[in-house]
Design an enzyme around this catalytic site. Structure first.
Site, mmCIF file in Angstrom:
data_model
loop_
_atom_site.group_PDB
_atom_site.id
_atom_site.type_symbol
_atom_site.label_atom_id
_atom_site.label_comp_id
_atom_site.label_asym_id
_atom_site.label_seq_id
_atom_site.Cartn_x
_atom_site.Cartn_y
_atom_site.Cartn_z
ATOM 1 N N SER A 1 -7.248 40.643 12.644
ATOM 2 C CA SER A 1 -6.728 40.052 11.407
ATOM 3 C C SER A 1 -5.627 40.858 10.739
ATOM 4 O O SER A 1 -5.681 41.173 9.553
ATOM 5 C CB SER A 1 -7.863 39.788 10.416
ATOM 6 O OG SER A 1 -8.675 38.778 10.923
ATOM 7 N N GLY B 1 -2.416 40.476 17.889
ATOM 8 C CA GLY B 1 -3.132 39.518 18.733
ATOM 9 C C GLY B 1 -4.492 39.986 19.202
ATOM 10 O O GLY B 1 -5.082 39.385 20.093
ATOM 11 N N SER C 1 -2.882 39.552 10.081
ATOM 12 C CA SER C 1 -2.266 38.610 9.134
ATOM 13 C C SER C 1 -2.951 38.691 7.770
ATOM 14 O O SER C 1 -2.280 38.735 6.731
ATOM 15 C CB SER C 1 -2.322 37.176 9.683
ATOM 16 O OG SER C 1 -3.647 36.795 9.971
ATOM 17 N N GLU D 1 -18.602 33.738 14.461
ATOM 18 C CA GLU D 1 -17.219 33.334 14.738
ATOM 19 C C GLU D 1 -17.051 31.838 14.494
ATOM 20 O O GLU D 1 -17.904 31.035 14.876
ATOM 21 C CB GLU D 1 -16.886 33.661 16.198
ATOM 22 C CG GLU D 1 -15.562 34.326 16.407
ATOM 23 C CD GLU D 1 -15.427 35.667 15.705
ATOM 24 O OE1 GLU D 1 -14.827 35.692 14.612
ATOM 25 O OE2 GLU D 1 -15.900 36.680 16.231
ATOM 26 N N ASP E 1 -11.612 36.475 7.021
ATOM 27 C CA ASP E 1 -10.682 37.573 7.302
ATOM 28 C C ASP E 1 -10.168 38.205 6.013
ATOM 29 O O ASP E 1 -10.169 39.427 5.855
ATOM 30 C CB ASP E 1 -9.500 37.074 8.134
ATOM 31 C CG ASP E 1 -9.916 36.564 9.499
ATOM 32 O OD1 ASP E 1 -11.082 36.784 9.889
ATOM 33 O OD2 ASP E 1 -9.082 35.947 10.182
ATOM 34 N N THR F 1 -17.490 30.239 11.957
ATOM 35 C CA THR F 1 -18.472 29.716 10.996
ATOM 36 C C THR F 1 -17.891 29.627 9.591
ATOM 37 O O THR F 1 -18.397 28.871 8.756
ATOM 38 C CB THR F 1 -19.722 30.616 10.948
ATOM 39 O OG1 THR F 1 -19.285 31.975 10.777
ATOM 40 C CG2 THR F 1 -20.542 30.512 12.226
#
Length: 381
Positions: free
Chosen positions: A127, A123, A129, A35, A173, A37
């Site tokens: 991902s 949320g 988005s 995470e 993502d 990274t």
């Protein structure tokens, strides 16, 4: 892939625009470990999942583009010749950003019709988005024969988020959503933007996602602040990114940075090492060690990087006395969203009931529990 969702989106499109669309499915993603990274040129271990965004899209026969957000029951009309960032654009800015970034490459994007919907919990750190961005750039590429490679498409999606949404995200993502491999996780090198798929056999265990239903907004300053800290420390160390630093390197400049900056940089260095250990343990089928690395990752995210919250810490701590759970950690950018848990499949239902009750008693609100399947990446349906 949700066939019912595909059917609903297709029907809505045909009802509104009276023509047959292309249909694209773009998945959300989970991240087993690694995470924060990605924007440090590091390593991560994401996988595409069977929840995602469905986009129905066709050429427009008018002077306008029209996009309908099926879940929100919101429509938006615009002309692709005059694309601008909206002050309060919400989902619109992701799509407008993609169009803008394609146009910057000198490609023409004529007007189009689209309907989209998704089943990724908002949320939750899965991902949605990136799935939305990838779904639209993939659809536009097919529709208008833009000749973009998948690597070019994910960079367009990433830049859309940087420039139109205001989140300086890494590439993980978008990469996982675009390049996912069924039943596999991707050992991703975020510097070379190349990955190796690892088929994972969890044996009698399975993945459980527990959504705290605390909503996080990564465009708030906290995410970008952490990126700035990492870049500051990299500059002091005279390295390209924290991927190139060791704990010994960091200790050399300890007096030049604050305690908080030291802890954040230390987390990134350690997390990169954990991802590499994770890949080795997958090959050994050492599930107990995988679980231990998940706990270590959460400890670092919570105590060093400070991106957890009471709800996420509670969910992880609640697994530690359970002999049927090998490991757990918060997943995603932080400040809410999900935990990812490696649990004995036969105990899934019992723990789901137990944690739902405990969470409700503690926070007076519900958490949500999901199981996911590792999926193919963005594709035509």
């Amino acid at each position: 892939m949700d066939k019912k969702l595909i059917k609903e989106v297709k029907a809505s499109f045909e009802n509104q625009f009276k023509t047959k669309p292309l249909i694209v499915f773009s998945p959300g993603r989970i991240n087993l470990i690694g995470e924060h990274t990605d924007y440090n040129d590091g390593f991560a271990f994401p996988a595409a999942i069977d929840k995602g965004i469905v986009v129905a899209i066709s050429k427009s026969d008018s002077e306008k583009s029209s996009v309908y957000a099926f879940n929100k029951k919101e429509a938006y009309e615009f002309d692709t010749k005059t694309v601008e960032q909206l002050t309060d654009g919400a989902w619109r800015n992701y799509i407008l950003g993609v169009i803008s970034e394609v146009q910057k490459l000198g490609k023409q994007v004529p007007n189009f019709y689209a309907v989209f919907a998704g089943n990724i919990p908002g949320g939750a750190g899965m991902s949605s988005s990136a799935a939305l961005e990838n779904g639209f750039v993939f659809g536009l590429n097919e529709l208008f024969d833009l000749g973009l490679s998948k690597n070019e498409m994910i960079l367009i999606s990433q830049k859309a988020e940087h420039n139109f949404v205001g989140v300086k995200c890494g590439i993980m993502d978008q990469y996982a959503s675009m390049f996912g491999v069924k039943n596999s996780a991707l050992f991703l090198d975020c510097r070379t933007v190349e990955s190796k798929p690892y088929k994972i056999d969890f044996k009698s265990y399975k993945l459980m996602l527990i959504n705290s239903n605390v909503k996080h907004d990564l465009s708030e300053s906290a995410y970008n602040d952490r990126r700035e800290v990492c870049e500051k420390v990299s500059n002091l160390l005279q390295v390209k990114a924290l991927r190139d630093a060791s704990k010994e390197d960091l200790n050399r400049i300890k007096e030049q940075i604050s305690k908080e900056e030291y802890q954040k940089a230390l987390f990134i260095i350690n997390e990169n090492l954990r991802v590499q250990q994770f890949s080795e343990n997958i090959q050994k089928e050492d599930l107990a060690s995988l679980g231990d690395l998940l706990y270590q990752s959460h400890e670092g995210l919570s105590k060093n990087y400070n991106v957890s919250c009471p709800e996420l810490d509670f969910l992880v701590d609640s697994t530690k006395e359970n002999p049927h759970i090998l490991g757990a950690r918060m997943m995603g950018g932080g400040f809410g969203g999900c935990t990812i848990n490696l649990i004995l499949e036969s105990e899934y239902k019992t723990f789901k009931e137990e944690i739902s009750k405990k969470f409700k008693e503690k926070f007076n609100k519900d958490c949500s529990v999901y199981s996911v399947t590792l999926s193919h990446g963005t594709q035509l349906v």
